[in-house]
Scaffold this motif. Sequence first.
Motif, PDB file in Angstrom:
ATOM      1  N   GLN A  16      -7.636  -1.334  24.554  1.00 19.51           N
ATOM      2  CA  GLN A  16      -7.008  -2.511  25.152  1.00 19.51           C
ATOM      3  C   GLN A  16      -7.742  -3.791  24.776  1.00 19.51           C
ATOM      4  OE1 GLN A  16      -6.270  -2.115  29.377  1.00 19.51           O
ATOM      5  NE2 GLN A  16      -6.010   0.088  29.131  1.00 19.51           N
ATOM      6  N   ALA A  17      -9.083  -3.735  24.751  1.00 23.51           N
ATOM      7  CA  ALA A  17      -9.873  -4.924  24.437  1.00 23.51           C
ATOM      8  C   ALA A  17      -9.679  -5.376  23.002  1.00 23.51           C
ATOM      9  CB  ALA A  17     -11.353  -4.641  24.690  1.00 23.51           C
ATOM     10  N   ASN A  18      -9.383  -4.448  22.101  1.00 24.61           N
ATOM     11  CA  ASN A  18      -9.225  -4.778  20.683  1.00 24.61           C
ATOM     12  C   ASN A  18      -7.780  -4.975  20.265  1.00 24.61           C
ATOM     13  OD1 ASN A  18     -11.992  -4.700  19.939  1.00 24.61           O
ATOM     14  ND2 ASN A  18     -11.907  -2.495  20.180  1.00 24.61           N
ATOM     15  N   PHE A  19      -6.864  -4.819  21.201  1.00 19.34           N
ATOM     16  CA  PHE A  19      -5.447  -4.931  20.859  1.00 19.34           C
ATOM     17  C   PHE A  19      -5.072  -6.388  20.655  1.00 19.34           C
ATOM     18  CE2 PHE A  19      -0.923  -5.346  22.052  1.00 19.34           C
ATOM     19  CZ  PHE A  19      -0.377  -4.495  21.115  1.00 19.34           C
ATOM     20  N   ALA A  20      -4.392  -6.663  19.566  1.00 22.14           N
ATOM     21  CA  ALA A  20      -3.875  -8.001  19.300  1.00 22.14           C
ATOM     22  C   ALA A  20      -2.356  -7.909  19.214  1.00 22.14           C
ATOM     23  CB  ALA A  20      -4.443  -8.533  17.990  1.00 22.14           C
ATOM     24  N   GLN A  21      -1.681  -8.929  19.657  1.00 14.24           N
ATOM     25  CA  GLN A  21      -0.225  -8.931  19.544  1.00 14.24           C
ATOM     26  C   GLN A  21       0.157  -8.763  18.074  1.00 14.24           C
ATOM     27  OE1 GLN A  21       1.996  -8.773  21.850  1.00 14.24           O
ATOM     28  NE2 GLN A  21       0.513  -8.921  23.492  1.00 14.24           N
ATOM     29  N   GLY A  22       1.119  -7.932  17.829  1.00 17.03           N
ATOM     30  CA  GLY A  22       1.520  -7.688  16.455  1.00 17.03           C
ATOM     31  C   GLY A  22       0.633  -6.693  15.756  1.00 17.03           C
ATOM     32  N   GLY A  23      -0.150  -5.925  16.515  1.00 13.68           N
ATOM     33  CA  GLY A  23      -1.067  -4.976  15.919  1.00 13.68           C
ATOM     34  C   GLY A  23      -0.387  -3.685  15.504  1.00 13.68           C
ATOM     35  N   TYR A  24      -1.158  -2.856  14.805  1.00 20.36           N
ATOM     36  CA  TYR A  24      -0.645  -1.556  14.392  1.00 20.36           C
ATOM     37  C   TYR A  24      -1.774  -0.537  14.492  1.00 20.36           C
ATOM     38  CZ  TYR A  24      -3.020  -2.207   9.908  1.00 20.36           C
ATOM     39  OH  TYR A  24      -3.963  -2.400   8.943  1.00 20.36           O
ATOM     40  N   GLY A  25      -1.404   0.716  14.421  1.00 19.93           N
ATOM     41  CA  GLY A  25      -2.375   1.788  14.459  1.00 19.93           C
ATOM     42  C   GLY A  25      -1.903   2.940  13.599  1.00 19.93           C
ATOM     43  N   TYR A  26      -2.842   3.809  13.251  1.00 17.76           N
ATOM     44  CA  TYR A  26      -2.513   5.020  12.504  1.00 17.76           C
ATOM     45  C   TYR A  26      -2.386   6.170  13.486  1.00 17.76           C
ATOM     46  CZ  TYR A  26      -3.437   2.541   8.197  1.00 17.76           C
ATOM     47  OH  TYR A  26      -3.385   1.650   7.162  1.00 17.76           O
ATOM     48  N   VAL A  27      -1.308   6.912  13.376  1.00 14.83           N
ATOM     49  CA  VAL A  27      -0.997   7.995  14.302  1.00 14.83           C
ATOM     50  C   VAL A  27      -1.054   9.323  13.560  1.00 14.83           C
ATOM     51  CG1 VAL A  27       0.835   8.975  15.741  1.00 14.83           C
ATOM     52  CG2 VAL A  27       0.460   6.503  15.722  1.00 14.83           C
ATOM     53  N   CYS A  28      -1.711  10.305  14.196  1.00 13.96           N
ATOM     54  CA  CYS A  28      -1.731  11.674  13.695  1.00 13.96           C
ATOM     55  C   CYS A  28      -1.210  12.570  14.806  1.00 13.96           C
ATOM     56  CB  CYS A  28      -3.145  12.085  13.307  1.00 13.96           C
ATOM     57  SG  CYS A  28      -3.276  13.832  12.823  1.00 13.96           S
ATOM     58  N   LEU A  29      -0.219  13.353  14.496  1.00 10.83           N
ATOM     59  CA  LEU A  29       0.324  14.327  15.437  1.00 10.83           C
ATOM     60  C   LEU A  29      -0.127  15.703  14.935  1.00 10.83           C
ATOM     61  CD1 LEU A  29       3.928  12.870  15.800  1.00 10.83           C
ATOM     62  CD2 LEU A  29       1.899  12.351  17.150  1.00 10.83           C
ATOM     63  N   PRO A  30      -1.204  16.253  15.506  1.00  7.90           N
ATOM     64  CA  PRO A  30      -1.778  17.497  14.975  1.00  7.90           C
ATOM     65  C   PRO A  30      -0.829  18.684  15.029  1.00  7.90           C
ATOM     66  CG  PRO A  30      -2.813  16.903  17.056  1.00  7.90           C
ATOM     67  CD  PRO A  30      -1.932  15.763  16.664  1.00  7.90           C
ATOM     68  N   TRP A  31       0.163  18.651  15.876  1.00  8.83           N
ATOM     69  CA  TRP A  31       1.138  19.732  15.969  1.00  8.83           C
ATOM     70  C   TRP A  31       2.212  19.615  14.894  1.00  8.83           C
ATOM     71  CZ3 TRP A  31       5.424  16.969  17.372  1.00  8.83           C
ATOM     72  CH2 TRP A  31       5.197  15.781  18.071  1.00  8.83           C
ATOM     73  N   VAL A  32       2.200  18.504  14.140  1.00 10.11           N
ATOM     74  CA  VAL A  32       3.080  18.357  12.963  1.00 10.11           C
ATOM     75  C   VAL A  32       2.250  18.579  11.704  1.00 10.11           C
ATOM     76  CG1 VAL A  32       4.567  16.796  11.649  1.00 10.11           C
ATOM     77  CG2 VAL A  32       4.629  16.755  14.144  1.00 10.11           C
ATOM     78  N   SER A  33       1.161  17.820  11.563  1.00 11.46           N
ATOM     79  CA  SER A  33       0.249  17.962  10.427  1.00 11.46           C
ATOM     80  C   SER A  33      -1.118  17.421  10.833  1.00 11.46           C
ATOM     81  CB  SER A  33       0.770  17.201   9.215  1.00 11.46           C
ATOM     82  OG  SER A  33      -0.195  17.219   8.183  1.00 11.46           O
ATOM     83  N   LYS A  34      -2.146  18.227  10.677  1.00 17.41           N
ATOM     84  CA  LYS A  34      -3.493  17.816  11.075  1.00 17.41           C
ATOM     85  C   LYS A  34      -4.101  16.795  10.127  1.00 17.41           C
ATOM     86  CE  LYS A  34      -4.522  22.194  13.258  1.00 17.41           C
ATOM     87  NZ  LYS A  34      -5.324  23.406  13.252  1.00 17.41           N
ATOM     88  N   TYR A  35      -3.516  16.644   8.943  1.00 17.51           N
ATOM     89  CA  TYR A  35      -4.138  15.811   7.924  1.00 17.51           C
ATOM     90  C   TYR A  35      -3.327  14.575   7.557  1.00 17.51           C
ATOM     91  CZ  TYR A  35      -6.655  20.164   7.645  1.00 17.51           C
ATOM     92  OH  TYR A  35      -7.374  21.286   7.966  1.00 17.51           O
ATOM     93  N   GLU A  36      -2.205  14.353   8.203  1.00 13.35           N
ATOM     94  CA  GLU A  36      -1.383  13.185   7.880  1.00 13.35           C
ATOM     95  C   GLU A  36      -1.499  12.130   8.961  1.00 13.35           C
ATOM     96  OE1 GLU A  36       2.588  13.596   6.266  1.00 13.35           O
ATOM     97  OE2 GLU A  36       2.227  15.734   6.030  1.00 13.35           O
ATOM     98  N   TRP A  37      -1.792  10.902   8.531  1.00 15.61           N
ATOM     99  CA  TRP A  37      -1.858   9.742   9.417  1.00 15.61           C
ATOM    100  C   TRP A  37      -0.817   8.744   8.933  1.00 15.61           C
ATOM    101  CZ3 TRP A  37      -5.441   9.012  13.459  1.00 15.61           C
ATOM    102  CH2 TRP A  37      -6.376  10.029  13.597  1.00 15.61           C
TER     103      TRP A  37
END
Length: 108
Positions: A26-47
Amino acid sequence: EIIETTIFNVLPSGVQMTMAVSEHFQANFAQGGYGYVCLPWVSKYEWHAFSLFEHPTDPNLRQVFMMKTGDWTSDVHRQLQRNTVRPVWISGPFVSLYNNALDYDNNI
């Protein structure tokens, strides 16, 4: 960081993720920000990079909207046949490169 209780809402065109994030996030969130998401139940190595949105009524929550357009997002949609809660890894948040685009007269 891992978020154990991410809420997945299945929509006809994709998936909406809603997650409670840490104070550090929350402290580092800026409006218009983005993040990398990994769903380990789909693929452990894809972000995959997705825009992050603050929840309209709860500032402790962030949302990601995934439209099923490619192989990975379609696979996520297929695996989530109903609304559910599953773990997610997220890296970020990162400031969007376009946050200050309105400060300039000419954009390419």
